[in-house]
Write an enzyme that holds these catalytic residues in place. Structure first.
Site, PDB file in Angstrom:
ATOM      1  N   ARG A  14       0.853  -1.184   0.000  1.00 33.90           N
ATOM      2  CA  ARG A  14       0.000   0.000   0.000  1.00 33.90           C
ATOM      3  C   ARG A  14       0.889   1.234   0.000  1.00 33.90           C
ATOM      4  O   ARG A  14       1.841   1.333   0.778  1.00 33.90           O
ATOM      5  CB  ARG A  14      -0.907   0.012   1.219  1.00 33.90           C
ATOM      6  CG  ARG A  14      -1.942  -1.083   1.220  1.00 33.90           C
ATOM      7  CD  ARG A  14      -2.869  -0.970   2.407  1.00 33.90           C
ATOM      8  NE  ARG A  14      -2.152  -1.030   3.672  1.00 33.90           N
ATOM      9  CZ  ARG A  14      -2.756  -1.070   4.859  1.00 33.90           C
ATOM     10  NH1 ARG A  14      -4.053  -1.037   4.925  1.00 33.90           N
ATOM     11  NH2 ARG A  14      -2.054  -1.130   5.963  1.00 33.90           N
ATOM     12  N   ARG A  21      -4.393   8.126  10.314  1.00 35.69           N
ATOM     13  CA  ARG A  21      -5.827   7.887  10.279  1.00 35.69           C
ATOM     14  C   ARG A  21      -6.559   8.725  11.327  1.00 35.69           C
ATOM     15  O   ARG A  21      -5.979   9.104  12.351  1.00 35.69           O
ATOM     16  CB  ARG A  21      -6.126   6.403  10.547  1.00 35.69           C
ATOM     17  CG  ARG A  21      -5.296   5.423   9.751  1.00 35.69           C
ATOM     18  CD  ARG A  21      -5.454   4.015  10.321  1.00 35.69           C
ATOM     19  NE  ARG A  21      -4.513   3.071   9.715  1.00 35.69           N
ATOM     20  CZ  ARG A  21      -4.862   1.979   9.033  1.00 35.69           C
ATOM     21  NH1 ARG A  21      -6.130   1.699   8.872  1.00 35.69           N
ATOM     22  NH2 ARG A  21      -3.958   1.176   8.537  1.00 35.69           N
ATOM     23  N   ASP A 101     -10.897   4.031  11.262  1.00 39.34           N
ATOM     24  CA  ASP A 101      -9.640   3.345  10.989  1.00 39.34           C
ATOM     25  C   ASP A 101      -9.297   3.393   9.504  1.00 39.34           C
ATOM     26  O   ASP A 101      -8.132   3.300   9.125  1.00 39.34           O
ATOM     27  CB  ASP A 101      -9.733   1.883  11.454  1.00 39.34           C
ATOM     28  CG  ASP A 101      -8.392   1.173  11.395  1.00 39.34           C
ATOM     29  OD1 ASP A 101      -7.390   1.762  11.840  1.00 39.34           O
ATOM     30  OD2 ASP A 101      -8.343   0.038  10.901  1.00 39.34           O
ATOM     31  N   ASN A 102     -10.303   3.532   8.652  1.00 44.24           N
ATOM     32  CA  ASN A 102     -10.102   3.557   7.202  1.00 44.24           C
ATOM     33  C   ASN A 102     -10.271   4.943   6.609  1.00 44.24           C
ATOM     34  O   ASN A 102     -10.379   5.088   5.393  1.00 44.24           O
ATOM     35  CB  ASN A 102     -11.064   2.584   6.521  1.00 44.24           C
ATOM     36  CG  ASN A 102     -10.808   1.150   6.937  1.00 44.24           C
ATOM     37  OD1 ASN A 102      -9.679   0.785   7.231  1.00 44.24           O
ATOM     38  ND2 ASN A 102     -11.852   0.344   6.990  1.00 44.24           N
ATOM     39  N   ASP A 111      -7.557   0.785   2.900  1.00 44.42           N
ATOM     40  CA  ASP A 111      -8.076  -0.541   3.247  1.00 44.42           C
ATOM     41  C   ASP A 111      -9.317  -0.885   2.422  1.00 44.42           C
ATOM     42  O   ASP A 111     -10.399  -1.137   2.942  1.00 44.42           O
ATOM     43  CB  ASP A 111      -8.400  -0.651   4.745  1.00 44.42           C
ATOM     44  CG  ASP A 111      -7.135  -0.745   5.585  1.00 44.42           C
ATOM     45  OD1 ASP A 111      -6.044  -0.788   4.992  1.00 44.42           O
ATOM     46  OD2 ASP A 111      -7.234  -0.775   6.814  1.00 44.42           O
TER      47      ASP A 111
END
Length: 347
Positions: A14, A21, A101-102, A111
């Protein structure tokens, strides 16, 4: 569980300008905000917020005090999140798990696991059961706002007492910006200019439930609507108006639905006439509404072939999606069509 399945795998990486985040800021804020928090935990919250400012927003009022920089940055975050989710709505994309979190503080996401492009329109479309309704397609602006709210409350905690008024202003700003950008998507997809945003809002309020109760393909419908803007007139009969849209229906509309669609189409065409003409609208719509999107059934066929060493479809799709707004007539019969029935209902 006792059956070994061997599959080809690939090493992936990634890549992003930053992986900071909203959840990171939230974690440090929770530690610093609980009863008995240490001076170190409060210092760590300040440090990660200052890292956010320097890493992601170094060009935003760099010479101002931290409290003013924070407010300015958070207003930009709202703009970025609003633009991102509006883009998802525009092309029929559902992120599927847009939690803190994403959600990156830069206004990006990461993600991509349960993501996908919609076939038949469903406002509650999502690619896995864990999405629930809160991460479903049409609720993505709400998810963005929830992430923004978490970020604002976490960052503003660092500023101490007396922050409530500014925090409320930021939340009101975020709600207004994200909602406005999401709503404006439908105006653009219908081919109307900003000067006719009120007309667009009324048209969308009628169109969305009509799409929802019809078995209609999201991508094909919008593309065909652009063709209708180019070729049709509000004086057309019901059957002639519906002829262009027929390829977008998974199930033919009932007599009542046909009448409802025709009524809406005439109102829409009349609005375009009052907004510079339908031909100009058709040109705008072609740039806004993609003809080809990477649907799961396309990708599944490509990676199934690739598993046996045949990468023909992988390369073909790569070339197709380099120009998703172009007509590409040689690809139409294969990729500009309704999803196979098994793809619609396969769990």
């Amino acid at each position: 569980p006792d059956t070994m399945v061997e599959e080809r795998c690939a090493m992936t990486a990634r890549v992003a300008p930053s992986f900071l985040r909203v959840g990171h800021i939230d974690l440090f804020a929770r530690r610093a905000g609980r009863a008995g928090a240490s001076a170190l935990q409060k210092q760590e919250l300040r440090q990660i917020v200052e890292h956010m400012l320097s890493r992601e927003y170094s060009d935003v009022v760099p010479n101002e005090p931290t409290d003013k920089r924070v407010v300015a940055v958070l207003r930009i975050v709202a703009e970025r999140l609003g633009s991102m989710v509006a883009g998802w709505l525009r092309v029929g994309f559902c992120q599927g798990n847009f939690n803190s979190d994403n959600c990156l503080v830069s206004g990006r996401t990461m993600d991509y696991v349960p993501f996908g492009w919609m076939d038949m329109y469903d406002p509650m479309f999502a690619k896995w059961t864990g999405s629930g309704e809160h991460y479903a397609f049409m609720n993505q602006p709400h998810a963005a706002l929830a992430n923004f709210r978490t970020l604002v409350s976490s960052v503003m905690q660092m500023l101490g007492d007396g922050r409530e008024l500014e925090e409320n202003r930021l939340l009101e700003h975020g709600m207004a910006v994200i909602s406005a950008k999401a709503q404006d998507v439908w105006r653009a997809k219908m081919g109307l200019t900003e000067a006719h945003a009120q007309d667009a809002s009324a048209l969308w309020a009628e169109l969305e439930p009509l799409m929802n109760r019809s078995s209609i393909d999201f991508t094909i419908f919008w593309r065909q609507l652009g063709l209708l803007a180019r070729d049709a007139s509000s004086s057309f009969g019901d059957a002639l108006l519906m002829e262009t849209l027929a390829v977008a229906f998974y199930e033919g509309p009932s007599e009542q639905e046909t009448a409802d669609w025709a009524r809406w189409l005439r109102t829409w065409l009349q609005a375009l006439t009052c907004d510079g003409g339908s031909k100009a609208a058709a040109r705008r719509m072609r740039k806004i509404n993609p003809k080809y999107v990477p649907r799961e059934w396309m990708l599944a066929r490509a990676y199934s072939k690739a598993a046996s060493g045949d990468y023909t479809l992988v390369h073909e799709l790569h070339d197709l999606f380099l120009r998703p707004y172009d007509e590409q007539p040689s690809m139409e019969s294969k990729y500009y069509r309704l999803a196979p029935q098994e793809a619609l209902w396969k769990g």
